[in-house]
Design a protein around this motif. Structure first.
Motif, PDB file in Angstrom:
ATOM      1  N   ARG A  17       0.812  -1.215   0.000  1.00 47.02           N
ATOM      2  CA  ARG A  17       0.000   0.000   0.000  1.00 47.02           C
ATOM      3  C   ARG A  17       0.848   1.268   0.000  1.00 47.02           C
ATOM      4  NH1 ARG A  17      -3.361  -0.430   4.883  1.00 47.02           N
ATOM      5  NH2 ARG A  17      -5.051  -1.334   3.671  1.00 47.02           N
ATOM      6  N   CYS A  18       2.080   1.170   0.521  1.00 45.53           N
ATOM      7  CA  CYS A  18       2.882   2.362   0.803  1.00 45.53           C
ATOM      8  C   CYS A  18       4.039   2.541  -0.178  1.00 45.53           C
ATOM      9  CB  CYS A  18       3.425   2.269   2.232  1.00 45.53           C
ATOM     10  SG  CYS A  18       2.123   2.395   3.487  1.00 45.53           S
ATOM     11  N   PRO A  19       4.577   3.778  -0.252  1.00 47.19           N
ATOM     12  CA  PRO A  19       5.760   4.005  -1.087  1.00 47.19           C
ATOM     13  C   PRO A  19       6.930   3.158  -0.585  1.00 47.19           C
ATOM     14  CG  PRO A  19       5.299   5.912   0.294  1.00 47.19           C
ATOM     15  CD  PRO A  19       4.116   5.016   0.400  1.00 47.19           C
ATOM     16  N   VAL A  20       7.855   2.826  -1.485  1.00 46.46           N
ATOM     17  CA  VAL A  20       8.894   1.841  -1.168  1.00 46.46           C
ATOM     18  C   VAL A  20       9.817   2.284  -0.035  1.00 46.46           C
ATOM     19  CG1 VAL A  20       8.863   0.836  -3.466  1.00 46.46           C
ATOM     20  CG2 VAL A  20      10.423   2.745  -2.977  1.00 46.46           C
ATOM     21  N   ASN A  21       9.902   3.578   0.218  1.00 47.83           N
ATOM     22  CA  ASN A  21      10.854   4.072   1.218  1.00 47.83           C
ATOM     23  C   ASN A  21      10.284   4.183   2.626  1.00 47.83           C
ATOM     24  OD1 ASN A  21       9.383   6.401  -0.108  1.00 47.83           O
ATOM     25  ND2 ASN A  21      10.265   7.432   1.672  1.00 47.83           N
ATOM     26  N   MET A  22       8.948   4.080   2.768  1.00 44.95           N
ATOM     27  CA  MET A  22       8.388   4.215   4.118  1.00 44.95           C
ATOM     28  C   MET A  22       6.981   3.652   4.208  1.00 44.95           C
ATOM     29  SD  MET A  22       7.706   7.576   6.556  1.00 44.95           S
ATOM     30  CE  MET A  22       9.406   7.741   7.079  1.00 44.95           C
ATOM     31  N   CYS A  23       6.803   2.723   5.160  1.00 45.68           N
ATOM     32  CA  CYS A  23       5.468   2.305   5.577  1.00 45.68           C
ATOM     33  C   CYS A  23       5.306   2.748   7.020  1.00 45.68           C
ATOM     34  CB  CYS A  23       5.284   0.794   5.475  1.00 45.68           C
ATOM     35  SG  CYS A  23       3.709   0.225   6.190  1.00 45.68           S
ATOM     36  N   LYS A  24       4.398   3.675   7.250  1.00 47.69           N
ATOM     37  CA  LYS A  24       4.225   4.199   8.600  1.00 47.69           C
ATOM     38  C   LYS A  24       3.622   3.153   9.544  1.00 47.69           C
ATOM     39  CE  LYS A  24       3.854   9.078   7.330  1.00 47.69           C
ATOM     40  NZ  LYS A  24       3.052  10.305   7.481  1.00 47.69           N
ATOM     41  N   GLN A  25       2.877   2.194   8.992  1.00 39.62           N
ATOM     42  CA  GLN A  25       2.343   1.161   9.876  1.00 39.62           C
ATOM     43  C   GLN A  25       3.476   0.302  10.456  1.00 39.62           C
ATOM     44  OE1 GLN A  25      -0.349  -2.872   9.796  1.00 39.62           O
ATOM     45  NE2 GLN A  25      -1.070  -1.172   8.551  1.00 39.62           N
ATOM     46  N   VAL A  26       4.442  -0.074   9.607  1.00 40.36           N
ATOM     47  CA  VAL A  26       5.599  -0.831  10.090  1.00 40.36           C
ATOM     48  C   VAL A  26       6.311  -0.031  11.175  1.00 40.36           C
ATOM     49  CG1 VAL A  26       7.871  -1.721   9.453  1.00 40.36           C
ATOM     50  CG2 VAL A  26       5.911  -2.145   7.965  1.00 40.36           C
ATOM     51  N   LEU A  27       6.519   1.249  10.906  1.00 39.75           N
ATOM     52  CA  LEU A  27       7.218   2.126  11.839  1.00 39.75           C
ATOM     53  C   LEU A  27       6.472   2.210  13.169  1.00 39.75           C
ATOM     54  CD1 LEU A  27       8.517   5.635  10.736  1.00 39.75           C
ATOM     55  CD2 LEU A  27       7.711   5.174  13.040  1.00 39.75           C
ATOM     56  N   VAL A  28       5.175   2.480  13.097  1.00 42.28           N
ATOM     57  CA  VAL A  28       4.373   2.647  14.320  1.00 42.28           C
ATOM     58  C   VAL A  28       4.292   1.346  15.108  1.00 42.28           C
ATOM     59  CG1 VAL A  28       2.015   3.063  15.161  1.00 42.28           C
ATOM     60  CG2 VAL A  28       3.053   4.626  13.484  1.00 42.28           C
ATOM     61  N   ARG A  29       4.059   0.249  14.415  1.00 37.83           N
ATOM     62  CA  ARG A  29       3.981  -1.051  15.106  1.00 37.83           C
ATOM     63  C   ARG A  29       5.293  -1.366  15.831  1.00 37.83           C
ATOM     64  NH1 ARG A  29       0.134  -4.941  14.163  1.00 37.83           N
ATOM     65  NH2 ARG A  29      -1.404  -4.590  12.502  1.00 37.83           N
ATOM     66  N   GLU A  30       6.412  -1.211  15.143  1.00 38.73           N
ATOM     67  CA  GLU A  30       7.708  -1.524  15.747  1.00 38.73           C
ATOM     68  C   GLU A  30       8.000  -0.611  16.929  1.00 38.73           C
ATOM     69  OE1 GLU A  30      10.718  -1.415  12.738  1.00 38.73           O
ATOM     70  OE2 GLU A  30      10.165  -3.378  11.915  1.00 38.73           O
ATOM     71  N   TYR A  31       7.678   0.658  16.779  1.00 41.65           N
ATOM     72  CA  TYR A  31       7.974   1.605  17.853  1.00 41.65           C
ATOM     73  C   TYR A  31       7.122   1.318  19.091  1.00 41.65           C
ATOM     74  CZ  TYR A  31       8.768   5.914  20.392  1.00 41.65           C
ATOM     75  OH  TYR A  31       9.099   6.817  21.368  1.00 41.65           O
ATOM     76  N   VAL A  32       5.815   1.127  18.880  1.00 41.52           N
ATOM     77  CA  VAL A  32       4.926   0.870  20.020  1.00 41.52           C
ATOM     78  C   VAL A  32       5.300  -0.441  20.708  1.00 41.52           C
ATOM     79  CG1 VAL A  32       2.541   0.384  20.706  1.00 41.52           C
ATOM     80  CG2 VAL A  32       3.030   2.255  19.108  1.00 41.52           C
ATOM     81  N   THR A  33       5.602  -1.473  19.923  1.00 42.00           N
ATOM     82  CA  THR A  33       6.003  -2.759  20.506  1.00 42.00           C
ATOM     83  C   THR A  33       7.260  -2.605  21.350  1.00 42.00           C
ATOM     84  OG1 THR A  33       5.032  -4.012  18.676  1.00 42.00           O
ATOM     85  CG2 THR A  33       6.713  -5.121  19.993  1.00 42.00           C
ATOM     86  N   ARG A  34       8.254  -1.908  20.812  1.00 41.65           N
ATOM     87  CA  ARG A  34       9.499  -1.712  21.538  1.00 41.65           C
ATOM     88  C   ARG A  34       9.284  -0.908  22.820  1.00 41.65           C
ATOM     89  NH1 ARG A  34      12.075   0.288  17.704  1.00 41.65           N
ATOM     90  NH2 ARG A  34      12.041   2.510  18.161  1.00 41.65           N
ATOM     91  N   ARG A  35       8.482   0.128  22.727  1.00 41.44           N
ATOM     92  CA  ARG A  35       8.245   0.972  23.900  1.00 41.44           C
ATOM     93  C   ARG A  35       7.461   0.217  24.981  1.00 41.44           C
ATOM     94  NH1 ARG A  35      10.137   3.602  26.176  1.00 41.44           N
ATOM     95  NH2 ARG A  35       8.802   5.377  26.646  1.00 41.44           N
ATOM     96  N   MET A  36       6.514  -0.610  24.573  1.00 49.66           N
ATOM     97  CA  MET A  36       5.754  -1.365  25.570  1.00 49.66           C
ATOM     98  C   MET A  36       6.644  -2.389  26.271  1.00 49.66           C
ATOM     99  SD  MET A  36       1.831  -1.789  24.260  1.00 49.66           S
ATOM    100  CE  MET A  36       2.191  -2.909  22.931  1.00 49.66           C
ATOM    101  N   GLN A  37       7.589  -2.950  25.542  1.00 56.19           N
ATOM    102  CA  GLN A  37       8.547  -3.866  26.163  1.00 56.19           C
ATOM    103  C   GLN A  37       9.424  -3.121  27.164  1.00 56.19           C
ATOM    104  OE1 GLN A  37      10.533  -5.456  22.723  1.00 56.19           O
ATOM    105  NE2 GLN A  37       9.023  -7.085  22.408  1.00 56.19           N
ATOM    106  N   GLU A  38       9.833  -1.924  26.815  1.00 60.28           N
ATOM    107  CA  GLU A  38      10.661  -1.124  27.713  1.00 60.28           C
ATOM    108  C   GLU A  38       9.884  -0.674  28.948  1.00 60.28           C
ATOM    109  OE1 GLU A  38      13.370   0.785  24.079  1.00 60.28           O
ATOM    110  OE2 GLU A  38      11.911   2.032  25.142  1.00 60.28           O
ATOM    111  N   ARG A  39       8.609  -0.350  28.748  1.00 54.62           N
ATOM    112  CA  ARG A  39       7.767   0.124  29.838  1.00 54.62           C
ATOM    113  C   ARG A  39       7.276  -1.007  30.739  1.00 54.62           C
ATOM    114  NH1 ARG A  39       4.366   4.531  28.963  1.00 54.62           N
ATOM    115  NH2 ARG A  39       2.515   3.257  29.297  1.00 54.62           N
ATOM    116  N   GLY A  40       7.051  -2.167  30.104  1.00 53.39           N
ATOM    117  CA  GLY A  40       6.472  -3.291  30.826  1.00 53.39           C
ATOM    118  C   GLY A  40       4.961  -3.225  30.917  1.00 53.39           C
ATOM    119  N   ARG A  41       4.344  -2.331  30.171  1.00 55.14           N
ATOM    120  CA  ARG A  41       2.879  -2.205  30.157  1.00 55.14           C
ATOM    121  C   ARG A  41       2.465  -1.393  28.922  1.00 55.14           C
ATOM    122  NH1 ARG A  41       4.992   1.468  33.445  1.00 55.14           N
ATOM    123  NH2 ARG A  41       4.142   3.580  33.566  1.00 55.14           N
ATOM    124  N   PRO A  42       1.212  -1.517  28.500  1.00 55.70           N
ATOM    125  CA  PRO A  42       0.750  -0.765  27.323  1.00 55.70           C
ATOM    126  C   PRO A  42       0.410   0.676  27.686  1.00 55.70           C
ATOM    127  CG  PRO A  42      -1.023  -2.122  28.167  1.00 55.70           C
ATOM    128  CD  PRO A  42       0.185  -2.464  28.987  1.00 55.70           C
TER     129      PRO A  42
END
Length: 262
Positions: free
Chosen positions: A165-190
């Motif tokens: 769906r996205c231009p070859v250089n950036m998918c914001k869904q990939v970016l947002v998913r990875e960032y939120v997942t990483r931050r929740m792991q760091e925080r230990g909660r959603p």
């Protein structure tokens, strides 16, 4: 290419892990009321690009096209200060500076503020620093752009991905998913809620990944808003986040006030 994105994130300052909410912002036509890539054309001779250059654009490969545009501008003698001056003059969207002030004055435990944009780091940083808004953002994710020794602004793609769906250089869904997942792991909660403020078709993609407690602020009658309406009509229930259309960011402030009071 993904390595570049993660390296950028790892070099950012430490973020406290006690925030209640995370709010993502797009830049072009969301924070600012124009498209920064269009505005930089004002630095070109005659304030326009030659047809032969415009004809090199291929759908889905806008980042590569902008690399050629920036190369052309450098050949025409356009300098870093020329570009910065144009970026600094782009007007904010109606109410956006009020929204920024609201976020600044909230308790430290309320909002983690993140910018995700398919523009570039130089354009974004130029505008944010001119308006005094840079310190509001915990992270800025955009296509890396730095000047080389010859004074040319060198633009690179943010990452590579498999989203059709996205231009070859950036998918914001990939970016947002990875960032939120990483931050929740760091925080230990959603987070209690995720907010997303955007306008374009490339903002629709990350919005589809949000849940029923999350809120999407879609600029009214812009592509993101229209795609959400079309999705609701074609496949009811598929788009899960609450949608709040806005024409003035004061409307975003009003909704956020309700959520922080919960």
């Amino acid at each position: 290419m993904v390595k570049d994105a993660r390296t950028m994130a790892s070099h950012a300052p430490h973020i406290p892990s006690d925030k209640r909410f995370i709010i993502f912002f797009d830049f072009d036509e969301t924070i600012v009321d124009e498209t920064s890539d269009d505005q930089v054309v004002q630095t070109a001779p005659g304030q326009y690009l030659p047809d032969w250059l415009k004809d090199t654009y291929n759908p889905g490969r806008y980042n590569e096209y902008m690399q050629r545009v920036l190369g052309y501008l450098a050949e025409q003698g356009v300098t870093e200060s020329d570009m910065r001056a144009v970026m600094e003059k782009i007007p904010a969207t109606p109410g956006m500076l009020t929204l920024f002030q609201f976020l600044r004055t909230r308790p430290q435990t309320d909002f983690e503020v993140v910018l995700v944009s398919d523009a570039n780091t130089f354009f974004i940083e130029s505008w944010l620093r001119r308006t005094g808004a840079r310190g509001l953002f915990h992270r800025i994710f955009s296509n890396p752009a730095t000047f080389n020794k010859d004074g040319r602004l060198m633009l690179r793609p943010f990452h590579s991905h498999d989203c059709p769906r996205c231009p070859v250089n950036m998918c914001k869904q990939v970016l947002v998913r990875e960032y939120v997942t990483r931050r929740m792991q760091e925080r230990g909660r959603p987070y209690q809620r995720i907010f997303y403020v955007g306008d374009g078709a490339n903002d629709f993609c990350p919005a589809t990944a949000l849940g029923p407690r999350d809120v999407v602020f879609a600029r009214r009658d812009f592509p993101m808003h229209r795609l959400i309406i079309e999705t609701h009509e074609a496949t009811p229930g598929e788009f899960k986040a609450v949608t709040v259309p806005w024409a003035n960011a004061d409307e975003v402030v009003q909704r956020l006030r309700k959520h922080v009071a919960e």
